[in-house]
Design an enzyme around this catalytic site. Structure first.
Site, PDB file in Angstrom:
ATOM      1  N   TYR A  33       0.819  -1.202   0.000  1.00 31.56           N
ATOM      2  CA  TYR A  33       0.000   0.000   0.000  1.00 31.56           C
ATOM      3  C   TYR A  33       0.855   1.255   0.000  1.00 31.56           C
ATOM      4  O   TYR A  33       2.067   1.196   0.217  1.00 31.56           O
ATOM      5  CB  TYR A  33      -0.964   0.005   1.194  1.00 31.56           C
ATOM      6  CG  TYR A  33      -0.321   0.343   2.526  1.00 31.56           C
ATOM      7  CD1 TYR A  33       0.462  -0.592   3.190  1.00 31.56           C
ATOM      8  CD2 TYR A  33      -0.485   1.595   3.108  1.00 31.56           C
ATOM      9  CE1 TYR A  33       1.055  -0.277   4.411  1.00 31.56           C
ATOM     10  CE2 TYR A  33       0.105   1.915   4.323  1.00 31.56           C
ATOM     11  CZ  TYR A  33       0.863   0.974   4.966  1.00 31.56           C
ATOM     12  OH  TYR A  33       1.460   1.280   6.152  1.00 31.56           O
ATOM     13  N   ARG A  52       8.059   3.867  -4.684  1.00 37.53           N
ATOM     14  CA  ARG A  52       8.098   2.910  -3.578  1.00 37.53           C
ATOM     15  C   ARG A  52       7.054   1.807  -3.778  1.00 37.53           C
ATOM     16  O   ARG A  52       7.306   0.636  -3.479  1.00 37.53           O
ATOM     17  CB  ARG A  52       7.875   3.644  -2.239  1.00 37.53           C
ATOM     18  CG  ARG A  52       8.049   2.734  -1.033  1.00 37.53           C
ATOM     19  CD  ARG A  52       8.051   3.505   0.271  1.00 37.53           C
ATOM     20  NE  ARG A  52       6.771   4.148   0.536  1.00 37.53           N
ATOM     21  CZ  ARG A  52       6.543   4.990   1.543  1.00 37.53           C
ATOM     22  NH1 ARG A  52       7.525   5.278   2.390  1.00 37.53           N
ATOM     23  NH2 ARG A  52       5.354   5.534   1.727  1.00 37.53           N
ATOM     24  N   ARG A  99      -8.052 -20.347  -1.374  1.00 38.32           N
ATOM     25  CA  ARG A  99      -6.994 -20.217  -0.364  1.00 38.32           C
ATOM     26  C   ARG A  99      -5.941 -21.322  -0.483  1.00 38.32           C
ATOM     27  O   ARG A  99      -6.258 -22.503  -0.428  1.00 38.32           O
ATOM     28  CB  ARG A  99      -7.612 -20.235   1.039  1.00 38.32           C
ATOM     29  CG  ARG A  99      -6.602 -19.913   2.122  1.00 38.32           C
ATOM     30  CD  ARG A  99      -7.210 -19.868   3.507  1.00 38.32           C
ATOM     31  NE  ARG A  99      -6.178 -19.508   4.485  1.00 38.32           N
ATOM     32  CZ  ARG A  99      -5.270 -20.360   4.948  1.00 38.32           C
ATOM     33  NH1 ARG A  99      -5.287 -21.618   4.563  1.00 38.32           N
ATOM     34  NH2 ARG A  99      -4.353 -19.961   5.810  1.00 38.32           N
ATOM     35  N   HIS A 101      -1.409 -21.478   0.308  1.00 42.25           N
ATOM     36  CA  HIS A 101      -0.218 -20.669   0.576  1.00 42.25           C
ATOM     37  C   HIS A 101       0.542 -20.356  -0.716  1.00 42.25           C
ATOM     38  O   HIS A 101       0.994 -19.238  -0.923  1.00 42.25           O
ATOM     39  CB  HIS A 101       0.712 -21.378   1.568  1.00 42.25           C
ATOM     40  CG  HIS A 101       0.187 -21.359   2.974  1.00 42.25           C
ATOM     41  ND1 HIS A 101      -1.006 -21.917   3.336  1.00 42.25           N
ATOM     42  CD2 HIS A 101       0.711 -20.830   4.106  1.00 42.25           C
ATOM     43  CE1 HIS A 101      -1.208 -21.733   4.617  1.00 42.25           C
ATOM     44  NE2 HIS A 101      -0.187 -21.068   5.122  1.00 42.25           N
ATOM     45  N   GLU A 179      12.068   2.526  14.220  1.00 44.40           N
ATOM     46  CA  GLU A 179      11.129   3.515  13.669  1.00 44.40           C
ATOM     47  C   GLU A 179       9.846   3.489  14.503  1.00 44.40           C
ATOM     48  O   GLU A 179       9.705   2.672  15.408  1.00 44.40           O
ATOM     49  CB  GLU A 179      10.819   3.220  12.193  1.00 44.40           C
ATOM     50  CG  GLU A 179      10.163   1.871  11.946  1.00 44.40           C
ATOM     51  CD  GLU A 179       9.900   1.572  10.470  1.00 44.40           C
ATOM     52  OE1 GLU A 179       9.850   2.506   9.651  1.00 44.40           O
ATOM     53  OE2 GLU A 179       9.723   0.378  10.155  1.00 44.40           O
ATOM     54  N   LEU A 203      11.018   1.157   7.078  1.00 41.80           N
ATOM     55  CA  LEU A 203      10.443   1.611   5.812  1.00 41.80           C
ATOM     56  C   LEU A 203      11.227   2.824   5.323  1.00 41.80           C
ATOM     57  O   LEU A 203      11.520   3.726   6.117  1.00 41.80           O
ATOM     58  CB  LEU A 203       8.973   2.009   6.029  1.00 41.80           C
ATOM     59  CG  LEU A 203       8.252   2.334   4.726  1.00 41.80           C
ATOM     60  CD1 LEU A 203       7.863   1.048   4.009  1.00 41.80           C
ATOM     61  CD2 LEU A 203       7.027   3.178   4.975  1.00 41.80           C
TER      62      LEU A 203
HETATM   63  N1  PLP Z   1       7.555   3.736   8.920  1.00 37.83           N
HETATM   64  C1  PLP Z   1       6.427   3.019   8.905  1.00 37.83           C
HETATM   65  C2  PLP Z   1       6.384   1.687   9.563  1.00 37.83           C
HETATM   66  C3  PLP Z   1       5.271   3.532   8.271  1.00 37.83           C
HETATM   67  O1  PLP Z   1       4.133   2.809   8.256  1.00 37.83           O
HETATM   68  C4  PLP Z   1       5.322   4.819   7.696  1.00 37.83           C
HETATM   69  C5  PLP Z   1       4.152   5.394   7.018  1.00 37.83           C
HETATM   70  O2  PLP Z   1       3.124   4.802   6.915  1.00 37.83           O
HETATM   71  C6  PLP Z   1       6.529   5.531   7.752  1.00 37.83           C
HETATM   72  C7  PLP Z   1       7.632   4.955   8.354  1.00 37.83           C
HETATM   73  C8  PLP Z   1       6.637   6.919   7.161  1.00 37.83           C
HETATM   74  O3  PLP Z   1       6.615   6.852   5.775  1.00 37.83           O
HETATM   75  P1  PLP Z   1       6.127   8.088   4.893  1.00 37.83           P
HETATM   76  O4  PLP Z   1       6.955   9.256   5.303  1.00 37.83           O
HETATM   77  O5  PLP Z   1       6.417   7.638   3.518  1.00 37.83           O
HETATM   78  O6  PLP Z   1       4.680   8.283   5.174  1.00 37.83           O
END
Ligand code: PLP
Length: 287
Positions: A33, A52, A99, A101, A179, A203
């Site tokens: 997403y 991304r 369904r 895997h 994070e 991320l």
């Molecule tokens: N880290 C995680 C786990 C996230 O879910 C998000 C955003 O949803 C971010 C960092 C920040 O990403 P962005 O700045 O692209 O929204």
């Protein structure tokens, strides 16, 4: 105008939108997403979000979808909804199948989107700063892929709220600060910013990138390096970055004050510069 949904080519009110119960996103969390926000009628950092999204799909070997198809759908939805400050959620799953895997390479990815006005962070939290807890990072080893598998993030966020805090910060079993539940983490020490480097454990946030770009453009020192909880608790300032979070100062973590316990000047300045950037485009070209 009601909040709208897009489902595989059709736009409808959100409450009318449905997907198959055999969608692999629903049964296996086999979906990726993006969440994109607009400012004054223009989607901010759209190409970076689409880069991304394509990378996430590529890492999971989904059948490719052309960028122009996604952009056309996004543009139509954005135009029909007409919200100048919109939040668009895009989700793509591997496809629908009985369904199992294992999956066939011939599945057709399913695309859904929703659009609503952005739910802004509370003004009081922006002014006074947020409170956070740390939680052990028990997520899988590919947090660099933006998948819909967000159960650990969801449980951590709820734990923070149940502890009378605003968010949680993931920390590895070795004490490395990773994070937030939906944000990246920056610390400010002696005027220098530090954030976790791009590895499979976080991320690659688009707002994180915007903040690093702002540092480069304004000559502020910024490092992408590992840091532990000692550096987190001892920082002058801590802030979270994300598409909705933008730049959110954190003034208390695990019942310890960060710096003097107030929103710091660096966080405030970076927030202002980010907003400036976001509002700099023209709404004549929404995409
Ligand atoms: N880290 C995680 C786990 C996230 O879910 C998000 C955003 O949803 C971010 C960092 C920040 O990403 P962005 O700045 O692209 O929204």
């Amino acid at each position: 105008m009601p909040d709208l949904a897009y489902v595989n080519g059709s736009i409808m009110p959100i409450e009318k939108a449905t997907v198959s119960i055999e969608d692999r996103g629903y049964q296996f969390g086999d979906g990726v997403y993006e969440f994109i926000a607009s400012y004054a009628g223009r989607l901010f950092m759209l190409e970076e979000h689409l880069d991304r999204l394509e990378r996430s799909m590529g890492e999971l070997a989904y059948a490719p979808i052309s960028r122009s198809e996604i952009k056309t759908a996004l543009g139509n939805l954005f135009e029909q909804a007409g919200y100048p400050r919109a939040g668009i959620y895009i989700q793509i799953t591997r496809g629908v199948a009985p369904r199992n895997h294992a999956f066939a390479s011939t599945l057709s990815p399913q695309i859904i989107m929703t659009i609503r006005p952005v739910k802004e962070m509370p003004a009081d939290m922006r002014r006074k700063g947020a409170r956070a807890i740390t939680v052990q990072d028990t997520r899988w080893g590919r947090c660099d892929i933006k998948t819909v598998q967000l159960l650990s993030n969801s449980l951590a966020k709820q734990k923070a709220l149940d502890s009378n805090c605003d968010d949680a910060i993931f920390v590895s079993d070795k004490g490395i600060v990773r994070e937030g539940t939906s944000s990246n983490v920056f610390i400010v020490s002696g005027g220098t910013l530090t954030t976790h480097p791009l590895t499979a454990h976080i991320l690659p946030g688009i707002t994180r990138k915007a903040v690093l770009d702002i540092c480069k453009a304004t000559g502020r020192q910024a490092a992408e390096s590992f840091f532990g909880t000692e550096a987190l608790f001892g920082a002058d300032e801590v802030f979270l970055t994300g598409t909705v979070t933008e730049v959110l100062p954190v003034v208390r973590i695990d019942d310890r004050s960060i710096g003097d316990g107030k929103v710091g000047p660096v966080s405030r300045h970076i927030f202002d510069l980010l907003r400036e950037r976001a509002l700099a485009g023209t709404s004549a070209n929404p995409l």
